[in-house]
Design a protein around this motif. Structure first.
Motif, PDB file in Angstrom:
ATOM      1  N   ILE A 111      -9.614  -2.279   3.807  1.00  0.00           N
ATOM      2  CA  ILE A 111      -8.207  -2.469   3.431  1.00  0.00           C
ATOM      3  C   ILE A 111      -8.102  -3.378   2.208  1.00  0.00           C
ATOM      4  O   ILE A 111      -7.287  -3.148   1.314  1.00  0.00           O
ATOM      5  CB  ILE A 111      -7.403  -3.013   4.641  1.00  0.00           C
ATOM      6  N   ALA A 112      -8.976  -4.389   2.132  1.00  0.00           N
ATOM      7  CA  ALA A 112      -8.967  -5.269   0.948  1.00  0.00           C
ATOM      8  C   ALA A 112      -9.253  -4.457  -0.314  1.00  0.00           C
ATOM      9  O   ALA A 112      -8.643  -4.671  -1.363  1.00  0.00           O
ATOM     10  CB  ALA A 112     -10.003  -6.384   1.125  1.00  0.00           C
ATOM     11  N   VAL A 113     -10.160  -3.492  -0.217  1.00  0.00           N
ATOM     12  CA  VAL A 113     -10.464  -2.635  -1.372  1.00  0.00           C
ATOM     13  C   VAL A 113      -9.254  -1.753  -1.697  1.00  0.00           C
ATOM     14  O   VAL A 113      -8.923  -1.537  -2.864  1.00  0.00           O
ATOM     15  CB  VAL A 113     -11.728  -1.777  -1.098  1.00  0.00           C
ATOM     16  N   ALA A 148      -4.508  -0.277  -4.999  1.00  0.00           N
ATOM     17  CA  ALA A 148      -3.045  -0.237  -5.064  1.00  0.00           C
ATOM     18  C   ALA A 148      -2.542  -1.032  -6.268  1.00  0.00           C
ATOM     19  O   ALA A 148      -1.555  -0.652  -6.906  1.00  0.00           O
ATOM     20  CB  ALA A 148      -2.445  -0.786  -3.778  1.00  0.00           C
ATOM     21  N   ASN A 149      -3.235  -2.130  -6.602  1.00  0.00           N
ATOM     22  CA  ASN A 149      -2.826  -2.916  -7.776  1.00  0.00           C
ATOM     23  C   ASN A 149      -2.848  -2.067  -9.029  1.00  0.00           C
ATOM     24  O   ASN A 149      -1.926  -2.120  -9.854  1.00  0.00           O
ATOM     25  CB  ASN A 149      -3.773  -4.115  -7.973  1.00  0.00           C
ATOM     26  N   THR A 150      -3.907  -1.272  -9.191  1.00  0.00           N
ATOM     27  CA  THR A 150      -4.013  -0.414 -10.375  1.00  0.00           C
ATOM     28  C   THR A 150      -2.877   0.610 -10.389  1.00  0.00           C
ATOM     29  O   THR A 150      -2.200   0.793 -11.400  1.00  0.00           O
ATOM     30  CB  THR A 150      -5.380   0.318 -10.374  1.00  0.00           C
ATOM     31  N   LEU A 157       0.839  -1.212   0.000  1.00  0.00           N
ATOM     32  CA  LEU A 157       0.000   0.000   0.000  1.00  0.00           C
ATOM     33  C   LEU A 157       0.872   1.258   0.000  1.00  0.00           C
ATOM     34  O   LEU A 157       0.550   2.249  -0.646  1.00  0.00           O
ATOM     35  CB  LEU A 157      -0.929   0.021   1.213  1.00  0.00           C
ATOM     36  N   GLN A 158       1.986   1.184   0.716  1.00  0.00           N
ATOM     37  CA  GLN A 158       2.872   2.358   0.769  1.00  0.00           C
ATOM     38  C   GLN A 158       3.522   2.624  -0.591  1.00  0.00           C
ATOM     39  O   GLN A 158       3.748   3.774  -0.955  1.00  0.00           O
ATOM     40  CB  GLN A 158       3.959   2.152   1.817  1.00  0.00           C
ATOM     41  N   LYS A 191       2.445   2.474 -12.405  1.00  0.00           N
ATOM     42  CA  LYS A 191       3.815   2.861 -12.064  1.00  0.00           C
ATOM     43  C   LYS A 191       4.828   1.945 -12.766  1.00  0.00           C
ATOM     44  O   LYS A 191       5.831   2.404 -13.304  1.00  0.00           O
ATOM     45  CB  LYS A 191       3.994   2.770 -10.546  1.00  0.00           C
ATOM     46  N   ASN A 192       4.531   0.651 -12.786  1.00  0.00           N
ATOM     47  CA  ASN A 192       5.465  -0.305 -13.408  1.00  0.00           C
ATOM     48  C   ASN A 192       5.252  -0.434 -14.907  1.00  0.00           C
ATOM     49  O   ASN A 192       5.802  -1.327 -15.544  1.00  0.00           O
ATOM     50  CB  ASN A 192       5.319  -1.686 -12.754  1.00  0.00           C
ATOM     51  N   GLN A 193       4.436   0.427 -15.448  1.00  0.00           N
ATOM     52  CA  GLN A 193       4.136   0.474 -16.880  1.00  0.00           C
ATOM     53  C   GLN A 193       3.593  -0.826 -17.427  1.00  0.00           C
ATOM     54  O   GLN A 193       3.785  -1.164 -18.589  1.00  0.00           O
ATOM     55  CB  GLN A 193       5.391   0.913 -17.664  1.00  0.00           C
TER      56      GLN A 193
END
Ligand code: ZN
Length: 495
Positions: A390-392, A397-399, A344-345, A404-406
């Motif tokens: 938090i699960a949401v 965070a996945n998106t 998450l961070q 970020k990782n393209q």
């Protein structure tokens, strides 16, 4: 439209034993009372679970737009529980060779330090029992006047049977007076009490008792349950919205509070009772008396497990369980939470500098992201369901991490949704869940800002705008960052 109208809150009410829509007595004002610690020793991590739960409730209610008056007391009179006979503050004062008020001050300071470490907001009012002796004497007198207490040998006892006949005892805990009677020890005839169920409103102080005050019944000190009845209603009104505390306080402490308030004013004091469940270790409740309590130092500095953990990892670990269920603490469980919090961070950090790249948005992902942002509040409004919220956040965070990782284009979200995400994702973590970015993450963030300043200074020099370049260098120096121009370009040092 206020957030509390968009995301109406439901609360599991221990009194009705049902989940109920939360409607304050006087919207948008909310009165919240939480039983604080007895300041005779260090709080342990099991105690902190309850305080963290109600910190999140306080934060969330405020976030919903309510104006919350949050009262959390400090119990600074050492009470004896009915059976063990010794005042805890006095015992500690004797052991540490301190004045009782030194003990109280020492552990109040300690509690405040721990609250800061775990990022708890201070309550609106933090009343102490010793500062409300007069009000406690007044309430005991009122209960006497109602015929629901009696004086015995300089002490005042609440008459549970008399109360039960008029108002019914046991509404909160569901315990019946005849069952309680058959389970309690018989009085030995020497006892000041008429029934073992009766509890002290005021105790006569023996000569060894240092903490003592004059009263109509002689010198003594108040009973433990009385202070919460007095201080909650003094600051929040005879009937107020929410009373919280650890599950272990439900009986007898909270049941006795209800009885005292009803006996003295005729009114039920609390509309919503909330209880945070226990922290367990190998399935057993953590408590000082059982000798299995984990101290804050053991967790933060190491000693209990094979390594130390940060306060925020522990806070996150606790919030990954619903407050009403028990949580078993173990090294592997905190480690798993720590990894999750790290993910998450990463998203939190990435969002700080994330700019939308030009290109087409993925409208399906965009709509799903907006829905997930709403979903966080829906979950929190559902009896403070932090694990589901938090699960949401993990889904969101996945998106962010994929952008970020393209792995997906930087244009996947519309400008509107990305802005909302940048605003709300950190707000949920920081303002509502009370989490902080780790210092490493923060210094990464600072690195980004400094890189930008260096680029601006280099540009100024390339433009031969030396006045601006020098100004950037001097002002950074004032802010504690020293720039050093060398063969490998400019480097910086934090002072
Ligand atoms: Zn209390």
């Amino acid at each position: 439209m206020e957030n509390f109208e968009r995301f109406p809150l439901t609360i599991y009410n221990s009194l009705s034993r049902k989940k109920e829509a939360f409607t304050p007595i006087n919207t948008p004002f909310v009165g919240l009372y939480v039983c604080g610690p007895t300041v005779y020793s260090e709080v342990h991590i099991g105690n902190m679970r309850s305080f963290i739960t109600f910190d999140v409730l306080f934060r969330y209610l405020s976030h919903l737009g309510y104006k919350v008056r949050y009262v959390r007391n400090l119990t600074d009179v050492g009470h004896m529980l009915d059976d063990d006979g010794e005042d805890r503050v006095l015992k500690r004062a004797r052991l540490e060779k301190l004045e009782p008020m030194e003990v109280v001050q020492k552990y109040s300071n300690y509690f405040h330090d721990v609250c800061k470490q775990f990022n708890l907001l201070p309550p609106s009012i933090e009343p102490t029992a010793t500062a409300h002796i007069i009000e406690q004497i007044q309430m005991a007198q009122k209960i006497l006047d109602q015929g629901m207490a009696y004086v015995s040998n300089g002490s005042v006892y609440f008459d549970v049977e008399a109360f039960d006949k008029k108002h019914g005892y046991g509404a909160l805990s569901g315990r019946k007076i005849d069952e309680l009677q058959s389970n309690s020890r018989k009085l030995d005839g020497q006892d000041e009490k008429r029934s073992p169920l009766d509890f002290a409103l005021w105790k006569n102080a023996g000569p060894e008792h240092i903490m003592r005050w004059p009263s109509p019944w002689g010198e003594g000190f108040p009973g433990w349950h009385l202070e919460c009845s007095v201080m909650s209603t003094k600051y929040l009104g005879e009937t107020f919205d929410i009373h919280g505390g650890g599950m272990d306080l439900k009986f007898p402490h909270h049941e006795c509070e209800v009885a005292q308030n009803v006996a003295s004013s005729g009114e039920a004091p609390v509309r919503y009772w909330m209880h945070a469940n226990m922290l367990t270790m190998n399935g057993t409740k953590m408590s000082k008396s059982l000798g299995n309590a984990i101290s804050i130092e053991e967790l933060i500095n190491g000693g209990k497990f094979s390594r130390a953990f940060s306060e925020m990892s522990i806070r996150f670990f606790l919030l990954q369980a619903h407050y009403s269920s028990t949580v078993d603490i173990s090294e592997s469980a905190i480690e798993a939470a720590e990894k999750g919090f790290e993910r998450l961070q990463q998203a939190w950090k990435a969002l700080i500098n994330m700019e939308r790249s030009s290109g087409e948005a993925n409208m399906e992902l965009d709509a799903a992201t907006k829905k997930l942002l709403d979903q966080v509040y829906v979950e929190l409004s559902n009896d403070l369901n932090t694990p589901k919220a938090i699960a949401v956040l993990f889904d969101l965070a996945n998106t962010v991490n994929s952008i970020k990782n393209q792995q997906i284009p930087g244009s996947s979200l519309t400008e509107e949704t990305l802005s909302r995400l940048k605003l709300e994702f950190p707000k949920i973590l920081e303002d509502i869940l009370g989490l902080k970015l780790s210092s490493e993450a923060k210094s990464d963030h600072l690195d980004g800002v400094l890189e930008l300043m260096l680029r601006m200074r280099n540009q100024a020099r390339a433009d031969r705008n030396f006045a601006l370049a020098d100004q950037i260098r001097d002002q950074l120096k004032d802010a504690g960052v020293e720039l050093k121009d060398g063969k490998n370009g400019t480097e910086y040092e934090l002072n």
